[in-house]
Design a protein around this motif. Structure first.
Motif, PDB file in Angstrom:
ATOM      1  N   LYS A 111       0.827  -1.211   0.000  1.00 22.55           N
ATOM      2  CA  LYS A 111       0.000   0.000   0.000  1.00 22.55           C
ATOM      3  C   LYS A 111       0.860   1.260   0.000  1.00 22.55           C
ATOM      4  O   LYS A 111       0.490   2.279  -0.589  1.00 22.55           O
ATOM      5  CB  LYS A 111      -0.907  -0.005   1.227  1.00 22.55           C
ATOM      6  CG  LYS A 111      -1.848   1.187   1.329  1.00 22.55           C
ATOM      7  CD  LYS A 111      -2.759   1.050   2.544  1.00 22.55           C
ATOM      8  CE  LYS A 111      -3.751   2.211   2.618  1.00 22.55           C
ATOM      9  NZ  LYS A 111      -3.088   3.499   2.829  1.00 22.55           N
ATOM     10  N   ASN A 112       2.020   1.198   0.642  1.00 23.30           N
ATOM     11  CA  ASN A 112       2.889   2.372   0.750  1.00 23.30           C
ATOM     12  C   ASN A 112       3.936   2.453  -0.363  1.00 23.30           C
ATOM     13  O   ASN A 112       4.782   3.357  -0.346  1.00 23.30           O
ATOM     14  CB  ASN A 112       3.605   2.364   2.108  1.00 23.30           C
ATOM     15  CG  ASN A 112       2.641   2.610   3.256  1.00 23.30           C
ATOM     16  OD1 ASN A 112       1.560   3.134   3.049  1.00 23.30           O
ATOM     17  ND2 ASN A 112       3.042   2.226   4.460  1.00 23.30           N
ATOM     18  N   LYS A 121       5.895   5.705  -1.951  1.00 25.24           N
ATOM     19  CA  LYS A 121       6.065   6.801  -0.999  1.00 25.24           C
ATOM     20  C   LYS A 121       7.548   6.937  -0.630  1.00 25.24           C
ATOM     21  O   LYS A 121       8.345   6.038  -0.913  1.00 25.24           O
ATOM     22  CB  LYS A 121       5.228   6.540   0.256  1.00 25.24           C
ATOM     23  CG  LYS A 121       3.723   6.522   0.012  1.00 25.24           C
ATOM     24  CD  LYS A 121       2.965   6.257   1.300  1.00 25.24           C
ATOM     25  CE  LYS A 121       1.455   6.231   1.062  1.00 25.24           C
ATOM     26  NZ  LYS A 121       0.702   5.948   2.310  1.00 25.24           N
ATOM     27  N   ASN A 152       5.310   3.952   8.679  1.00 23.45           N
ATOM     28  CA  ASN A 152       4.403   3.412   7.665  1.00 23.45           C
ATOM     29  C   ASN A 152       3.029   4.092   7.723  1.00 23.45           C
ATOM     30  O   ASN A 152       2.333   4.175   6.705  1.00 23.45           O
ATOM     31  CB  ASN A 152       4.243   1.899   7.835  1.00 23.45           C
ATOM     32  CG  ASN A 152       5.322   1.123   7.118  1.00 23.45           C
ATOM     33  OD1 ASN A 152       5.474   1.219   5.903  1.00 23.45           O
ATOM     34  ND2 ASN A 152       6.102   0.349   7.860  1.00 23.45           N
ATOM     35  N   GLY A 168       3.127   8.361   6.071  1.00 23.17           N
ATOM     36  CA  GLY A 168       3.496   8.803   4.735  1.00 23.17           C
ATOM     37  C   GLY A 168       4.785   8.254   4.184  1.00 23.17           C
ATOM     38  O   GLY A 168       5.328   8.790   3.210  1.00 23.17           O
ATOM     39  N   CYS A 176       7.210   4.618   3.097  1.00 20.79           N
ATOM     40  CA  CYS A 176       7.266   3.173   2.867  1.00 20.79           C
ATOM     41  C   CYS A 176       8.460   2.674   3.659  1.00 20.79           C
ATOM     42  O   CYS A 176       9.613   2.928   3.288  1.00 20.79           O
ATOM     43  CB  CYS A 176       7.429   2.860   1.375  1.00 20.79           C
ATOM     44  SG  CYS A 176       7.481   1.081   1.036  1.00 20.79           S
TER      45      CYS A 176
END
Length: 261
Positions: free
Chosen positions: A45-46, A49, A84, A87, A89
């Motif tokens: 999901k991250n 970033k 995490n 903002g 990864c």
């Protein structure tokens, strides 16, 4: 006749249980995280970033975790989870140090042999089995603490690819001329018959005695003589805690910018 007053109260309706019952529910929650592969979903999901990498000094695979290793792992887990959710990864790859004398000594103790009583190749096999057993145990214990990470493929110092990378770096250092052979005093353990690392030395406080010593001036460079002062009456006073060095003392040092008290 007694009355159940709970039925007379207008209480909110909720699916949350009235009791936490954490000893039972917490393992179920952690198992749910692992079954759902929560860590990998979080990293996916991250993806894209800004990266945040925490370089984790690995625990030693020679026993059960203790309060120190538990605190260390939890503090790092807090940071990773915070990053995490904030903002970044922030992947986390756990690892273990699987080399060293403590593992060797405990492995020999576990199979009941003395140092030198087993062929080196057999000893290495026992050390590997011993270390991997504790890697497995510690991994389960860290997961039980709620730690999230890429536990399916941790880095281990005994993996061939890890050792190969170390040899590669060492070889590059040798090619650039950074390696040399010299002499260096090391601490030696008479019981283990091996050199000891600085971190393995245990220190004990020892009473410290200090002394003041006066040194007579032998050459005043004319400074005191021109003032009419006999240099035999001039002394410098020093203070030291290393009293045993006095017999070998050849000189003292002074500096014009120093404040002496």
């Amino acid at each position: 006749m007694s009355q159940d007053y709970n039925k007379t109260l207008n209480l909110p309706k909720t699916d949350f249980p009235m009791r936490g019952n954490l000893p039972k529910r917490e393992p179920d929650t952690l198992q749910k995280w692992e079954t759902e592969d929560l860590y990998e979903k979080m990293i996916a999901k991250n993806e894209g970033k800004p990266r945040y990498i925490l370089h984790d000094g690995p625990p030693y695979a020679n026993g059960e975790i203790h309060l120190g290793t538990a605190l260390n792992k939890m503090l790092k887990d807090f940071i990773i989870k915070y990053k995490n959710m904030n903002g970044f990864c922030a992947p986390y790859v756990p690892g273990w140090d699987t080399h060293g004398l403590p593992i060797e000594l405990k492995a020999m103790k576990s199979i009941g042999v003395e140092n030198g009583a087993i062929p080196p190749v057999d000893l290495r096999k026992h050390c590997r089995d011993f270390a991997m057993m504790h890697v497995k145990n510690q991994m389960a214990q860290f997961k039980r603490l709620g730690s999230l990470g890429h536990y399916c493929d941790p880095y281990l110092t005994l993996k061939p690819e890890y050792e190969a990378r170390q040899v590669e770096v060492f070889g590059e250092m040798a090619k650039r001329g950074y390696m040399y052979k010299g002499l260096k005093p090391v601490y030696w353990c008479p019981d283990c018959n091996t050199a000891l690392a600085e971190a393995e030395i245990e220190y004990e406080n020892d009473p410290c005695y200090s002394i003041y010593v006066k040194f007579q001036v032998t050459d005043d460079k004319g400074l005191f003589t021109k003032l009419g002062i006999d240099k035999k009456q001039i002394y410098f006073v020093i203070w030291t805690t290393t009293t045993w060095t006095i017999p070998g003392n050849l000189a003292i040092c002074v500096g014009p910018a120093y404040e002496y008290t």
